[in-house]
Design a protein around this motif. Sequence first.
Motif, PDB file in Angstrom:
ATOM      1  N   LEU A 513       0.829  -1.202   0.000  1.00  0.00           N
ATOM      2  CA  LEU A 513       0.000   0.000   0.000  1.00  0.00           C
ATOM      3  C   LEU A 513       0.866   1.255   0.000  1.00  0.00           C
ATOM      4  O   LEU A 513       0.555   2.254  -0.668  1.00  0.00           O
ATOM      5  CB  LEU A 513      -0.933  -0.005   1.213  1.00  0.00           C
ATOM      6  CG  LEU A 513      -2.087  -1.008   1.173  1.00  0.00           C
ATOM      7  CD1 LEU A 513      -2.842  -1.014   2.496  1.00  0.00           C
ATOM      8  CD2 LEU A 513      -3.045  -0.684   0.024  1.00  0.00           C
ATOM      9  N   ARG A 517       1.515   4.331  -3.345  1.00  0.00           N
ATOM     10  CA  ARG A 517       1.460   5.788  -3.303  1.00  0.00           C
ATOM     11  C   ARG A 517       2.761   6.437  -3.763  1.00  0.00           C
ATOM     12  O   ARG A 517       2.764   7.623  -4.132  1.00  0.00           O
ATOM     13  CB  ARG A 517       1.150   6.252  -1.868  1.00  0.00           C
ATOM     14  CG  ARG A 517      -0.155   5.747  -1.272  1.00  0.00           C
ATOM     15  CD  ARG A 517      -1.360   6.425  -1.880  1.00  0.00           C
ATOM     16  NE  ARG A 517      -1.330   7.874  -1.797  1.00  0.00           N
ATOM     17  CZ  ARG A 517      -1.773   8.588  -0.753  1.00  0.00           C
ATOM     18  NH1 ARG A 517      -2.293   7.935   0.301  1.00  0.00           N
ATOM     19  NH2 ARG A 517      -1.735   9.894  -0.766  1.00  0.00           N
ATOM     20  N   PRO A 577      -6.298   4.483  -3.434  1.00  0.00           N
ATOM     21  CA  PRO A 577      -5.124   3.900  -2.769  1.00  0.00           C
ATOM     22  C   PRO A 577      -3.838   4.104  -3.558  1.00  0.00           C
ATOM     23  O   PRO A 577      -2.758   3.778  -3.059  1.00  0.00           O
ATOM     24  CB  PRO A 577      -5.479   2.411  -2.678  1.00  0.00           C
ATOM     25  CG  PRO A 577      -6.424   2.184  -3.812  1.00  0.00           C
ATOM     26  CD  PRO A 577      -7.215   3.454  -3.953  1.00  0.00           C
TER      27      PRO A 577
END
Length: 667
Positions: A513, A517, A577
Amino acid sequence: MPIHQPQQRPDTKSGRPGVQQAEAALMEHYPRLVRLAYLVLPPSLGRHRRVLAAHGAVQRSLPARRGAAPERVLVPAQTRAPASGEGPVGPQGAAYTWMRLRVLRAALAYERRPRWWPGRLPAPAALRPTVPSVRGLRLFPRAGGVDELALDRALSTVSGGVRAAFALQLLEGLPEPEVRAVLIEAGWSHAADAVRAAGRLGRPDRSAAEALLRSGEFDPCTVQTRPSDLLRRRHRTRAAAAVAALCVVAGTLAVVAEESSDGATEGISRRASPVAALDPAGLLRAAPTEWADTSRVDFTAWPARGDRRGDRALLGRALRAWGQPSRAVRVSRAPGAADAPPAQPPRLLYAGDVDGAAVVLLHDGGVRVVRYAEPLSGSGAPALDFARADDADVTTGAAVVVSRTGDRARFLLAPWVSETTTRDLLTPDTPARPLDVSTDGVTAPVPRPAPGGDCGSWPVMQLRSSESIVENHAFLLTDLGDLTPVHLTYTPKPGRGAPPRQPREATGGEALLGWARTACSLRSLRGTGVRAVNNWEFAEQRLPEGGAPVDWVCTRADTWQGPGRILVQLLQPSASPTAPAAVVADRSDTALCSRFGQHILASARWKAPSGRWYVLAAGSRAVNRIEAAGAVRGSVPGTTLALRAPRDAVVDLTARLREGGTMPAVR
């Protein structure tokens, strides 16, 4: 009626304990003594022989019941509080101290020349202590992580005396004067130098180094087993007769060689010359199973593969292009990679036809991987590519680019890669997909990250290392334009009251995760000679005016040359996300966010939904106060700060550290 054995008393004249006392000390502290021996033994033995030698050294240290010469015992200079188990202070008592000394002598003997051996020549194996034999099995300690592997590599570069001093300091809790005395008693002639060198190991966090020494990576009492090479064992019996015949022939040739010593000397000189390094017959080739039984798991353990590895004409053209490149050869170099000819015969990694080109991969045994490619048809020019590869390991030495065509690339994988998949960093919830690999270790075409401004996906390879090297862990590699792909890792947020976190493989949900980004920031690192990139989430902060929490991430890129570059990124709340993080600082040639620069303070400007502007700041776990000066002033205890300030206001931020000192904000 019970029979009472007379209690054995120590030899008070020599300081030597009785045999029963020594045996009791050995049995009680056997795992500790074996670990100590394993750390002191030379890593060049290989993990299998090192495990056996450690057990042998401890078991042989028990004296005979009769006839053994008395020995002097080094009594500790001061009394320390005893600790049980594997605590920071070693067990007390003359029996244990005496057994420890004997174990150190036995372990150091594997690296020490006999006194009568001439000059500085290394002693032959026949003059070193024997290693116990285990038939049909290979023994390996349990696998550690990246930090354990780095520590083991550091220990392999120093002498046995330094390793002994390091272990005595961290495992036994001895002060430096006592360590010097123990090494002198064990027969190490340069004890003071060894103690000084050991003091430089494990810095800056010696407590973390101590924890690593107590891990399963350095525990020869908890091992895994694998069968040895079954085919090789089957042929040994038949090979024995051939060896005997060769001995007879060798004796005859020795006579001939004596009569032509001048010619032999001339041949040796030619073999050591740079011209001889360009002879395809002199190329080094590792045995197919060498990678599974070596303490140096890098490009030197790769076997030669490819269906043209016996094509001397192709290999000769590749070596001549390297040693004497013509203008027709297109040469490219990664930053820091030299294109000088090889000084010694290089190692052949691969030779075969891939995507319309004949490709040869070579390793010079030191700091470079070289790729030669010539078109199979047409009038295209050959290409020669150089890349750094010094201190490669299980992950950074796991793959090399064989071919790039358009938006895809093929890789030659290390022999220890047991599972191959691909995934997209921008779809963290999507499972990894299988990746086909040929019998020669060449992958199917793998998508490359888009070179332009578009960042709709970020393909990576997710590989798993083999259980044969007691690693068996998955890791991520991505293509940033160099011959060797880049290793991606992740350091999670600091825990409350927990010790500092260490970088780990970026294959877990939280790590994926975070990389979703920040993956697009890797575009600025293309072609810069990057070896590994780590995402360190060093702080969490709640936004003002009742806002949501945000994460501060330091993305550090380490190059093969050594200097690093950091991007400090702010992960703001987002419905997506994969929303890109905001880069708030960019610095090159810095040690920040590495093990040698563990403190950081960063800042950013943020506009609240109310329209007000704030200056935000966050520091790593060692920060205990942040101070602002300039257009606005303020001082806040802790690791985060938020002050109202005009958008263009000049604000100077300073962090105060728990152990003292100050640090400005990175820009």
